[in-house]
Design a protein around this motif. Structure first.
Motif, PDB file in Angstrom:
ATOM      1  N   PRO A 323       8.724  -1.309  17.270  1.00  0.00           N
ATOM      2  CA  PRO A 323       8.695  -2.120  18.497  1.00  0.00           C
ATOM      3  C   PRO A 323       9.253  -1.423  19.730  1.00  0.00           C
ATOM      4  O   PRO A 323       9.044  -1.889  20.849  1.00  0.00           O
ATOM      5  CB  PRO A 323       9.567  -3.333  18.124  1.00  0.00           C
ATOM      6  N   GLY A 470       5.204  -5.993  11.199  1.00  0.00           N
ATOM      7  CA  GLY A 470       5.006  -6.506  12.550  1.00  0.00           C
ATOM      8  C   GLY A 470       3.563  -6.363  13.002  1.00  0.00           C
ATOM      9  O   GLY A 470       2.844  -5.453  12.572  1.00  0.00           O
ATOM     10  N   ARG A 472       0.693  -5.657  15.836  1.00  0.00           N
ATOM     11  CA  ARG A 472       0.550  -4.857  17.056  1.00  0.00           C
ATOM     12  C   ARG A 472      -0.817  -5.092  17.688  1.00  0.00           C
ATOM     13  O   ARG A 472      -1.825  -5.128  16.976  1.00  0.00           O
ATOM     14  CB  ARG A 472       0.680  -3.362  16.750  1.00  0.00           C
ATOM     15  N   ARG A 480       0.901  -2.605  25.460  1.00  0.00           N
ATOM     16  CA  ARG A 480       1.033  -2.922  24.038  1.00  0.00           C
ATOM     17  C   ARG A 480       1.832  -4.206  23.867  1.00  0.00           C
ATOM     18  O   ARG A 480       2.766  -4.494  24.618  1.00  0.00           O
ATOM     19  CB  ARG A 480       1.728  -1.779  23.303  1.00  0.00           C
ATOM     20  N   VAL A 482       3.735  -6.456  20.684  1.00  0.00           N
ATOM     21  CA  VAL A 482       4.186  -6.486  19.288  1.00  0.00           C
ATOM     22  C   VAL A 482       4.848  -7.833  19.030  1.00  0.00           C
ATOM     23  O   VAL A 482       5.624  -8.323  19.860  1.00  0.00           O
ATOM     24  CB  VAL A 482       5.195  -5.351  18.994  1.00  0.00           C
ATOM     25  N   ARG A 484       6.922  -9.943  15.857  1.00  0.00           N
ATOM     26  CA  ARG A 484       7.481  -9.890  14.501  1.00  0.00           C
ATOM     27  C   ARG A 484       8.569 -10.935  14.354  1.00  0.00           C
ATOM     28  O   ARG A 484       9.122 -11.441  15.330  1.00  0.00           O
ATOM     29  CB  ARG A 484       8.034  -8.502  14.171  1.00  0.00           C
TER      30      ARG A 484
END
Length: 543
Positions: A323, A470, A472, A480, A482, A484
């Motif tokens: 991350p 996680g 993505r 980007r 992410v 989780r």
């Protein structure tokens, strides 16, 4: 001093996370809870008979009592020696160093890291292996299996050991060695950094402000920054460890370290500001009028590593958690060194450090470290910054401006939704996971998606595989997203959303991060539907 065997049974909920077992203090104080888990550690590592261990904690509520339980159980199970920090205190990086320096068989760290302390707060127990790092996945699995099969534990019948006085005593047949918790760590820092250069910087009138957040780093920071390096008295604030961290939350970020932020953004701000967390392994870096994200801090340390004596010959490689922003990747590319992307959890860096593949590593959650120990290290990061500032004679703001001009800027933020209903949080993850294969080529909030996957990791050293790390989503412009679930909370689920947008420059390098990330925030809601699925219209914490 006779011991006895206590009959017990498995207790649900003792599955360790990325850094041991963290639960509420009340749970750890419940009958058999702490004892069951400590015995499971002994069982999971093949027993402690004849072994030497390190023991210490961050001084939070229940730390002293838990330390005595660990000592009596170690003695009852035949341990040869336990090396304990005076007062049962050791920062996590200091414990890691002590394990490595003394060549012990591992250690027990009593801490819930950055989680709040006190009777209504949290507590934690973590086993670190002989390399000084958190237990490997294999050992963690064995410990968890032991919690599910436990039938009894051994306890020595004895009075509490005096942990206030340096020296050796015996508990049954076991030697208890009480050591200065600061001395060995401080000596290591003097070997790594150019203390003379930092002293000269401070002597020139450079002002620093270190907020220990009423946690374990206070004594370390005062001894090194004020007593050794000559920072003005009072440069270290909130420096006395408190069982409830002064009623605060010992997490060094702009929300919980607001006192530091206000000082550094004020009219008479010092030149440099920093904070550390409950057990001393995390850090927050600020300059006059500027906050440095942990991801940017890691990238700056890598780019300037040769200014520090211990890293003058360059870096073997670098590593970051998945991350964490990709700012480090650009530095590694410029230095022509490897950059490894690992799951969240410091134990994943251990193999890379032990194998000599990486020298520096870090996580976006305010943790950075190197091969000097096998934990992240908050005060080490502060000294690294001071060494760079002393050598470059630049301000923090100027150093960041130069860095972004050279490498571009990765605008980055983490949005935490805390204590979310577990089923609802799982629903967010499951729904997005089901869509991943169909997302590439589509758009979210007007941004075209380049890739979407669930991160997994194949360890290049031991070949172990870690899946489900996680979700993505990458965009064609380099941005980007992410998402989780965190393993550090103790109530409900913590849903974490990581947002990243890249600006190559030269324009657009000085925007407010939340403003720059607004399109990504919209894309995250369009994809994950957090408000719809959880009822949360805004994150609890933004860092």
């Amino acid at each position: 001093m006779p011991g006895h065997i206590v009959q017990t049974a498995p207790i649900p909920g003792q599955k360790p996370g990325t850094s041991g077992l963290r639960k509420t203090t009340r749970e750890f104080q419940a009958p058999h809870f702490l004892e069951n888990y400590v015995q499971a550690i002994w069982n999971g590592i093949g027993g402690v008979a004849g072994k030497t261990l390190v023991l210490g904690g961050d001084g939070r509520y229940f730390n002293a009592e838990a330390a005595q339980v660990v000592l009596r159980m170690a003695a009852a199970s035949g341990a040869a020696r336990v090396i304990v920090g005076q007062g049962a205190l050791l920062s996590t990086p200091a414990a890691s160093h002590l394990i490595r320096k003394r060549g012990t068989d591992g250690g027990i760290i009593l801490s819930a890291s950055h989680n709040p302390g006190g009777p209504e707060g949290d507590f934690g127990v973590k086993y670190n292996g002989p390399n000084g790092g958190p237990a490997t996945e294999e050992v963690t699995d064995r410990i968890f299996a032991a919690t599910q099969a436990i039938t009894d534990y051994a306890m020595l019948d004895a009075q509490d050991v005096d942990l206030s006085t340096l020296g050796e005593t015996r508990l049954g047949q076991m030697v208890v060695e009480v050591v200065d918790p600061v001395a060995d760590y401080a000596a290591l820092m003097a070997e790594i950094f150019d203390f003379e250069a930092i002293r000269a910087l401070l002597a020139r009138g450079f002002r620093l402000h270190f907020d220990a957040m009423h946690a374990i780093t206070g004594p370390y920071a005062k001894a090194i920054l004020e007593d050794t390096l000559g920072a003005a008295p009072g440069s270290v604030v909130n420096g006395t460890p408190s069982p409830d961290f002064g009623g605060g939350h010992p997490d060094p970020n702009p929300i919980w370290a607001k006192e530091l932020v206000d000082r550094m953004m004020g009219p008479d701000a010092p030149d440099f500001g920093a904070a550390s967390d409950g057990d001393g392994d995390r850090n927050m870096i600020m300059g006059r009028g500027i906050y440095v994200t942990p991801s940017d801090s890691l990238a700056v340390l890598a780019a300037n590593a040769t200014r520090v004596p211990a890293y003058a010959d360059g870096l073997a490689g670098v590593a970051r958690s998945m991350p964490t922003s990709r700012a480090l990747d650009r530095v590694a590319e410029a230095l022509s060194i490897d950059c490894y992307e690992t799951p969240t959890g410091w134990k994943f860096f251990g193999n890379l450090l032990d194998a000599g593949r990486a020298t520096l590593c870090g996580e976006e959650s305010a943790g950075t470290g190197s091969d000097h120990v096998r934990e992240k290290d908050g005060l080490w990061a502060v000294l690294f910054w001071l060494n760079i500032l002393a050598d470059s004679r630049a301000s923090v703001a100027d150093l960041m401006a130069d860095h972004w001009a050279r490498f571009g800027r990765h605008y980055y933020s983490r949005h935490d939704y805390e204590a979310v209903d577990t089923a609802a949080a799982k629903g967010v993850m499951d729904a997005l996971r089901a869509r991943l294969a169909d997302l590439p080529g589509t758009t979210a909030a007007g941004r075209q998606i380049a890739f979407a996957d669930e991160f997994s990791y194949d360890d290049p050293v031991d070949g172990s595989h870690s899946a489900g790390q996680g979700l993505r989503v990458g965009f064609t412009d380099g941005a980007r997203l992410v998402i989780r679930l965190s393993g550090t909370g103790t109530v409900g689920a913590t849903l974490r959303v990581y947002l990243e947008a890249f600006v190559p420059g030269p324009e657009g390098l000085d925007r407010d991060p939340q403003e720059a990330l607004a399109p990504m925030i919209a894309a995250a809601e369009a994809l994950a539907e957090i408000a719809t699925r959880t009822g949360r219209t805004a994150p609890d914490v933004i860092t």
